[in-house]
Structures are given as structure tokens and as C-alpha cells.
Scaffold this active site. Structure first.
Site, PDB file in Angstrom:
ATOM      1  N   LEU A 119      -7.993  -0.106  -5.053  1.00  0.00           N
ATOM      2  CA  LEU A 119      -7.472   1.246  -4.837  1.00  0.00           C
ATOM      3  C   LEU A 119      -8.558   2.306  -5.068  1.00  0.00           C
ATOM      4  O   LEU A 119      -9.580   2.028  -5.703  1.00  0.00           O
ATOM      5  CB  LEU A 119      -6.282   1.476  -5.771  1.00  0.00           C
ATOM      6  CG  LEU A 119      -5.085   0.549  -5.493  1.00  0.00           C
ATOM      7  CD1 LEU A 119      -4.152   0.467  -6.685  1.00  0.00           C
ATOM      8  CD2 LEU A 119      -4.343   1.015  -4.246  1.00  0.00           C
ATOM      9  N   ASN A 152     -24.043   1.291  -7.426  1.00  0.00           N
ATOM     10  CA  ASN A 152     -23.741   2.433  -6.562  1.00  0.00           C
ATOM     11  C   ASN A 152     -24.618   3.636  -6.885  1.00  0.00           C
ATOM     12  O   ASN A 152     -25.028   4.382  -5.987  1.00  0.00           O
ATOM     13  CB  ASN A 152     -22.266   2.803  -6.682  1.00  0.00           C
ATOM     14  CG  ASN A 152     -21.370   1.828  -5.941  1.00  0.00           C
ATOM     15  OD1 ASN A 152     -21.802   0.734  -5.584  1.00  0.00           O
ATOM     16  ND2 ASN A 152     -20.131   2.195  -5.733  1.00  0.00           N
ATOM     17  N   TYR A 153     -24.912   3.827  -8.182  1.00  0.00           N
ATOM     18  CA  TYR A 153     -25.819   4.914  -8.574  1.00  0.00           C
ATOM     19  C   TYR A 153     -27.166   4.749  -7.892  1.00  0.00           C
ATOM     20  O   TYR A 153     -27.691   5.688  -7.271  1.00  0.00           O
ATOM     21  CB  TYR A 153     -25.996   4.924 -10.098  1.00  0.00           C
ATOM     22  CG  TYR A 153     -27.113   5.831 -10.557  1.00  0.00           C
ATOM     23  CD1 TYR A 153     -26.940   7.201 -10.596  1.00  0.00           C
ATOM     24  CD2 TYR A 153     -28.338   5.299 -10.937  1.00  0.00           C
ATOM     25  CE1 TYR A 153     -27.978   8.035 -10.994  1.00  0.00           C
ATOM     26  CE2 TYR A 153     -29.378   6.112 -11.338  1.00  0.00           C
ATOM     27  CZ  TYR A 153     -29.191   7.484 -11.372  1.00  0.00           C
ATOM     28  OH  TYR A 153     -30.213   8.304 -11.756  1.00  0.00           O
ATOM     29  N   MET A 154     -27.727   3.557  -7.984  1.00  0.00           N
ATOM     30  CA  MET A 154     -29.042   3.326  -7.373  1.00  0.00           C
ATOM     31  C   MET A 154     -28.983   3.452  -5.858  1.00  0.00           C
ATOM     32  O   MET A 154     -29.895   3.994  -5.225  1.00  0.00           O
ATOM     33  CB  MET A 154     -29.568   1.955  -7.778  1.00  0.00           C
ATOM     34  CG  MET A 154     -29.896   1.839  -9.254  1.00  0.00           C
ATOM     35  SD  MET A 154     -30.619   0.244  -9.707  1.00  0.00           S
ATOM     36  CE  MET A 154     -32.186   0.314  -8.824  1.00  0.00           C
ATOM     37  N   LYS A 196     -50.119  12.768 -10.869  1.00  0.00           N
ATOM     38  CA  LYS A 196     -50.998  13.521  -9.970  1.00  0.00           C
ATOM     39  C   LYS A 196     -50.476  13.487  -8.532  1.00  0.00           C
ATOM     40  O   LYS A 196     -50.375  14.519  -7.855  1.00  0.00           O
ATOM     41  CB  LYS A 196     -52.416  12.949 -10.010  1.00  0.00           C
ATOM     42  CG  LYS A 196     -53.374  13.585  -8.989  1.00  0.00           C
ATOM     43  CD  LYS A 196     -54.684  12.861  -8.906  1.00  0.00           C
ATOM     44  CE  LYS A 196     -54.576  11.534  -8.187  1.00  0.00           C
ATOM     45  NZ  LYS A 196     -54.540  11.687  -6.705  1.00  0.00           N
ATOM     46  N   LYS A 248     -21.236  -2.524 -11.245  1.00  0.00           N
ATOM     47  CA  LYS A 248     -20.927  -1.955  -9.921  1.00  0.00           C
ATOM     48  C   LYS A 248     -21.324  -0.482  -9.863  1.00  0.00           C
ATOM     49  O   LYS A 248     -21.899  -0.012  -8.875  1.00  0.00           O
ATOM     50  CB  LYS A 248     -19.431  -2.110  -9.628  1.00  0.00           C
ATOM     51  CG  LYS A 248     -18.940  -1.388  -8.351  1.00  0.00           C
ATOM     52  CD  LYS A 248     -19.615  -1.912  -7.091  1.00  0.00           C
ATOM     53  CE  LYS A 248     -19.278  -1.105  -5.845  1.00  0.00           C
ATOM     54  NZ  LYS A 248     -17.878  -1.168  -5.447  1.00  0.00           N
ATOM     55  N   THR A 258     -13.252   0.559  -7.657  1.00  0.00           N
ATOM     56  CA  THR A 258     -14.402   1.207  -8.281  1.00  0.00           C
ATOM     57  C   THR A 258     -13.894   2.456  -8.982  1.00  0.00           C
ATOM     58  O   THR A 258     -13.645   3.481  -8.344  1.00  0.00           O
ATOM     59  CB  THR A 258     -15.480   1.565  -7.235  1.00  0.00           C
ATOM     60  OG1 THR A 258     -15.909   0.361  -6.579  1.00  0.00           O
ATOM     61  CG2 THR A 258     -16.688   2.213  -7.902  1.00  0.00           C
ATOM     62  N   ASP A 276       0.861  -1.178   0.000  1.00  0.00           N
ATOM     63  CA  ASP A 276       0.000   0.000   0.000  1.00  0.00           C
ATOM     64  C   ASP A 276       0.903   1.235   0.000  1.00  0.00           C
ATOM     65  O   ASP A 276       1.993   1.208   0.582  1.00  0.00           O
ATOM     66  CB  ASP A 276      -0.915   0.007   1.231  1.00  0.00           C
ATOM     67  CG  ASP A 276      -2.093   0.959   1.074  1.00  0.00           C
ATOM     68  OD1 ASP A 276      -3.224   0.477   0.870  1.00  0.00           O
ATOM     69  OD2 ASP A 276      -1.890   2.194   1.139  1.00  0.00           O
TER      70      ASP A 276
END
Length: 318
Positions: free
Chosen positions: A71, A181-183, A246, A177, A102, A37
Site C-alpha cells: 500500500l 531509495n535515498y541513493m 579542488k 529499502k 514502503t 483494494d
């Protein structure tokens, strides 16, 4: 076909909030894991683990059957793979890259092409669920890639995933993915707007939650109305789109009365109003799916892709 099983060597690059518990599950499963890392603190957390702590991605990738990148951004992925001390420099031609970050979908495809040019295979396998599920080993893998490549890495994914969904060719995993994440994120805003409106209307929040948990509003359309109506090919109106418009207007009037901004509701009203122009006003409210498909020209896009595939097949078989 061979699969990558313990005690094969795995390079895990990016051991942050999600990556750290995933790497630990690989260690417990019996894989020989090398972690790296960019942040010293993340590396130091593995000093007493049964693994190698590499100072750079190139060192981590040496001799690895699989290289995992988990990452924050595409820039980080690119640096980890192609940088001066990148994993590509330490990888063998037999190594396969599991890109689990992501990131931008187009960047993912570009990275896959560049890895292919370097003689390395890549599958995009982002995961769904939370850090809690990462610790429990019950994540969901959303895999895009060749069938034989996904099969090869499935034992790796099984170490920290409850299920592996092979959703299509390379690039399909990251796309789904991002859709998930959007939803999820828009759903959070919808829930926040609804609960705020309830609060400003003087409704007890506990009572609001109790009711909403029993209706499609709280349970979600994907698991309630959509499967039994529009996804089953039934758009006969249980509740027509014109009535949905309506009720949206009435809800927005309540929001105006209480000085409660309903940003999603205002956008939804604009879309529902289009039902009349597309001759869908008397169809079931779940036919909003077809209306969105109309507006996005989804059918035309599918026909274009089908024609491209047919032309490609003709060329490759001629």
C-alpha cells in the site's frame, strides 16, 4: 519447519501498479489468492482472474496462511490491518503478515508490535526494482524478520522475486529499502545536474553519456572504487580528498559561469572541506565514507548498540 506453498491461501491487499502483477504471479504459481483494494477499479481488474475479489480486508484475510499488504502509506497499511473491516479481524493466529509497503521505518516497527499484541507475526519485506520487474517476476525482496519466519514465506516471495535478501531482524528490510531509495533518488538528481551542466557547456549529450558510462561517475562508486579501496581497507591516496575538493570547486565555478545550479555539488564541497579538520585530506577520496562516519559518530553508535545488546544478554541470562 513448514513453509507456505501452493495451494495455501494468500490475502493480497493493495493491487495497484506493483501489487497487481505480484498477485497475478501468486495466482499463476497455484496459490489460492484473495485480493482487495480500496479502489474499485483495482478490484475490478481481477474479476476475471482465478482468485477471490474481496470487498474488504477482513474478508480477504479469512482462512489466509499469509496476508500481504502492498500500500502507498502507513496510514493505508494501518487501515487495512486494524480498521473496522481490517485484516486482523479476519486472520487466524497462524496467519503471518508480509508488510511489503514502503513506509516510515518507525511506523513499521509500531505496526509489528501491534500485530504481535494481536497474536500475529509480521515480517517487513519491501521490494526493489520497477513495475517492469514486477510483471516479469524478477523483483528483489528485502526481508526483515526472524529467520524461521522468512523461511516460512520464501515460497511466496519466490513467486515474484528473483532473489530474497534476508537482511536482519524485523525492521531491517524497510530500513534498507529506504536507504536504497535515498541513493536512487539522490543519484537521479546528480545525473540530472551533470547532464544539464553538459548541455549548458555545449557538450553533445550522446557523447557525454558514452563517456560517463565508462567511468565511476556513471557506473557508480559502489561498484567501482569503493570495493577496491575503502571497503577493502585501503585508503592510500589514488586521488586524495584535498584534490577532490579542488575539482569540486572547479566544477562549481563552471556551473556559476554557465548559470547552472549545482545543488548537490555545493553540499558536497562543504563535506569535502571537513576532511582537513578530521585529518583526512591526504587520504583517498573513497575515505569520504570514513569522513561521513566521523561526522555521524557511527562508531560510537555501534559501540552503544553493542553495549545495550550485552546488557540485555546479561539480564536475560541472569
Amino acid at each position: 519447519m513448514q513453509t507456505i506453498t501452493p495451494p495455501s491461501s494468500i490475502a493480497f491487499i493493495g493491487v495497484g501498479t506493483m501489487g497487481a502483477p505480484m498477485a497475478r504471479h501468486l495466482i499463476k504459481t497455484g496459490f489460492r489468492v484473495s485480493v482487495h483494494d480500496a479502489f474499485p477499479g483495482a478490484r475490478e481488474a481481477f474479476v476475471h482472474e482465478d482468485c477471490k475479489v474481496a470487498l474488504n480486508a477482513m474478508d480477504a484475510a479469512r482462512g489466509a496462511a499469509a496476508i500481504i499488504t502492498m500500500l502507498p502509506t502507513a496510514k493505508d497499511v494501518r487501515q487495512a490491518l486494524f480498521g473496522p473491516e481490517g485484516a486482523v479481524k479476519g486472520a487466524t493466529k497462524a496467519s503471518i503478515v508480509l508488510e511489503m509497503s514502503t513506509i516510515n521505518a518507525q511506523e513499521s516497527r509500531i505496526i509489528a508490535r501491534e500485530l504481535d499484541a494481536a497474536g500475529l507475526r509480521m515480517v517487513d519485506v519491501p521490494v526493489a526494482r520497477t513495475p517492469e520487474h514486477a510483471h516479469a517476476g524478477t523483483l528483489l525482496a528485502i526481508a526483515g524478520g526472524a529467520k524461521h519466519d522468512i523461511a516460512e514465506v520464501t515460497p511466496i516471495l519466490d513467486s515474484f522475486c528473483e532473489q530474497v535478501f534476508h537482511v536482519g531482524p524485523q525492521g531491517a528490510g524497510i530500513r534498507l529499502k529506504l536507504i536504497n531509495n535515498y541513493m536512487s533518488l539522490v543519484g537521479m538528481l546528480l545525473a540530472a545536474e551533470g547532464l544539464t551542466l553538459a548541455r549548458k557547456a555545449g557538450i553533445d549529450r550522446a557523447q557525454a553519456l558514452k563517456l560517463l558510462a565508462l567511468t565511476p561517475a556513471g557506473r557508480g562508486q559502489l561498484t567501482t572504487n569503493f570495493p577496491r579501496k575503502v571497503l577493502a581497507g585501503d585508503i592510500k591516496p589514488d586521488f586524495p580528498l584535498r584534490m577532490g575538493l579542488k575539482d569540486l570547486k572547479l566544477s562549481l565555478e563552471l556551473g556559476d559561469e554557465l548559470s547552472c545550479p549545482l545543488l548537490l555539488g555545493a553540499s558536497a564541497r562543504t563535506v569535502y572541506a571537513q576532511a582537513f579538520a578530521w585529518d583526512r585530506a591526504d587520504q583517498d577520496c573513497t575515505a569520504i565514507l570514513h569522513l561521513i562516519e566521523d561526522l555521524s559518530q557511527a562508531d560510537a553508535d555501534l559501540r552503544d548498540r553493542s553495549n545495550l545488546i550485552e546488557r540485555y544478554d546479561d539480564l536475560t541470562h541472569s
